[in-house]
Write a protein that holds these residues in place. Structure first.
Motif, PDB file in Angstrom:
ATOM      1  N   ASP A 194       0.817  -1.214   0.000  1.00  0.00           N
ATOM      2  CA  ASP A 194       0.000   0.000   0.000  1.00  0.00           C
ATOM      3  C   ASP A 194       0.847   1.259   0.000  1.00  0.00           C
ATOM      4  O   ASP A 194       0.650   2.161  -0.810  1.00  0.00           O
ATOM      5  N   GLY A 212      -2.614  -0.104   4.582  1.00  0.00           N
ATOM      6  CA  GLY A 212      -3.645   0.900   4.358  1.00  0.00           C
ATOM      7  C   GLY A 212      -3.161   2.333   4.349  1.00  0.00           C
ATOM      8  O   GLY A 212      -3.958   3.243   4.118  1.00  0.00           O
ATOM      9  N   ARG A 249      -5.744  -2.303   9.773  1.00  0.00           N
ATOM     10  CA  ARG A 249      -5.633  -1.015   9.108  1.00  0.00           C
ATOM     11  C   ARG A 249      -5.835   0.140  10.082  1.00  0.00           C
ATOM     12  O   ARG A 249      -5.410   1.266   9.822  1.00  0.00           O
TER      13      ARG A 249
END
Length: 392
Positions: free
Chosen positions: A216, A266, A316
């Motif tokens: 991410d 995330g 997350r």
């Protein structure tokens, strides 16, 4: 969630049972070899429900030392056994009171001294891979999820170790390749017949290994002796960035081995804000460190009682989940909030079937004094960028 990808304490070929546990890339399942007296049997943990629970998957006889287990995305458990020079792979699943077993196939390593081990769980959980290391080359095998049993995917010149997934499709695999007496991290493109590209080229004479990566944010955790020849340092960089790799002084703990095992997912385009979980091994035992690249110190926590050392997963929302197993609570998860604020303070540790991480009555190591805050600084290196990465 993002699962851990750690350096193994002892390779299965060394004759020791697999320690800790392995967690799927999405954090839904875990698998381990659980002790039963003087023997071992596979066990699957479910982590994505209201409470964690374990399902034993014993076979007809105890498992031999060197057996590996890995959870799949559908809840089955891949098991890797050795017998007469062959590596056997099966899928285990619960069948009422017993254990079902689906034989996938076998891989032979005829070269003397060759070793084969499972790679960390791949994204998606549908496939599993293994790395066979010979004297002059290494081979990546697809051992579960193929159409006709184990499939040879790529042969890479040099002896490889490690294994980190760089994307969420299971295409790009980073390995630490030793050639010419030096170790450099490279990328293997499994959709291009194993095409190899350089990943870490920090200095010509340095050993540069990749320990963890988060798809991410692009955050990379690196171990290299580039800034201090003869001494391996823990550093961080960003995939595709032209900035130099940084080696913060706060990650340099005397008489301790610091190993990152999980990165908070995330945090898109915010690598400096990712929480990083560290396993710290020192003279008083093992404990947990929490750190963020934009912080100047590590927050130290005593390990939860029964922690399966080196295993953990971030949510997350920034909560670190640490699997624990004790005689009283054989399947538990202790939860620790990510550090917040400039001082590196952390929320209280809680648990789901596990003891808190600061219970001196249970004999955990005392929390060490954190090192004096020292501002991380870029280290001028010969080749600051992280190298070329094949993405097409």
């Amino acid at each position: 969630m993002t699962a851990c990808a750690i350096e193994p304490e002892a390779a299965p070929e060394d004759g020791a049972p697999q320690s800790g546990c392995t967690i799927t890339a999405d954090g839904a399942y875990a698998a381990r070899l659980a002790p039963d007296g003087g023997s071992w049997f596979p066990e699957r943990w479910t982590l994505d429900g209201p409470e964690p629970y374990a399902v034993p998957l014993p076979g007809n006889q105890p498992e031999e030392p060197g057996t590996e287990v890995q959870p799949m995305g559908d809840g089955r458990v891949l098991i890797h056994r050795r017998a007469a020079g062959r590596h056997l792979f099966s899928l285990l699943y619960p069948t009422g009171p017993g254990t079902g077993e689906l034989l996938i196939g076998a891989v032979e390593c005829p070269e003397e001294g060759a070793r084969l081990r499972l790679l960390p769980p791949a994204p998606g959980g549908e496939k599993a891979y293994a790395l066979a290391v010979g004297r002059r080359s290494s081979t990546v095998w697809l051992v579960a999820g193929g159409a006709f049993g184990p499939e040879r995917l790529a042969e890479i010149p040099g002896r490889c170790s490690g294994g980190v997934w760089l994307d969420r499709t299971g295409r790009l695999l980073a390995l630490d390749r030793e050639t010419g007496g030096r170790t450099k991290a490279v990328v293997v493109d499994l959709e291009r017949a194993g095409e190899v590209s350089p990943l870490l080229q920090i200095a010509e004479g340095s050993d540069d290994r990749l320990l963890l990566a988060d798809p991410d944010s692009g955050l990379l955790l690196i171990r290299s002796d580039a800034p201090s020849p003869g001494e391996e340092r823990l550093g961080w960089g960003v995939l595709g960035s032209t900035l130099p790799v940084r080696f913060p002084e706060c990650l340099r703990l005397p008489d301790c081995v610091v190993t990152p095992f999980a990165i908070q997912p995330g945090q898109v385009l915010l690598p400096e804000s990712c929480g990083v979980a560290l396993r710290i091994d020192g003279p008083v035992g093992s404990w947990v460190g929490l750190w963020r690249p934009d912080r100047r110190q590590v927050h130290h926590l005593a390990a939860p009682y029964g922690w399966l050392a080196g295993a953990g997963v971030w949510t997350r929302d920034g909560v670190l989940q640490l699997p624990c197993a004790t005689a009283e609570v054989p399947c538990g998860v202790a939860q620790v909030a990510a550090p917040s604020g400039e001082t590196g303070e952390s929320g209280d540790a809680g648990g789901s079937g596990g003891a808190g991480p600061e219970d001196p009555a249970r004999g955990e190591p005392a929390r060490p004094d954190p090192p004096e805050p020292v501002a991380p600084r870029p280290v001028p290196l010969q080749q600051a960028p992280l190298g070329r990465l094949v993405t097409k």
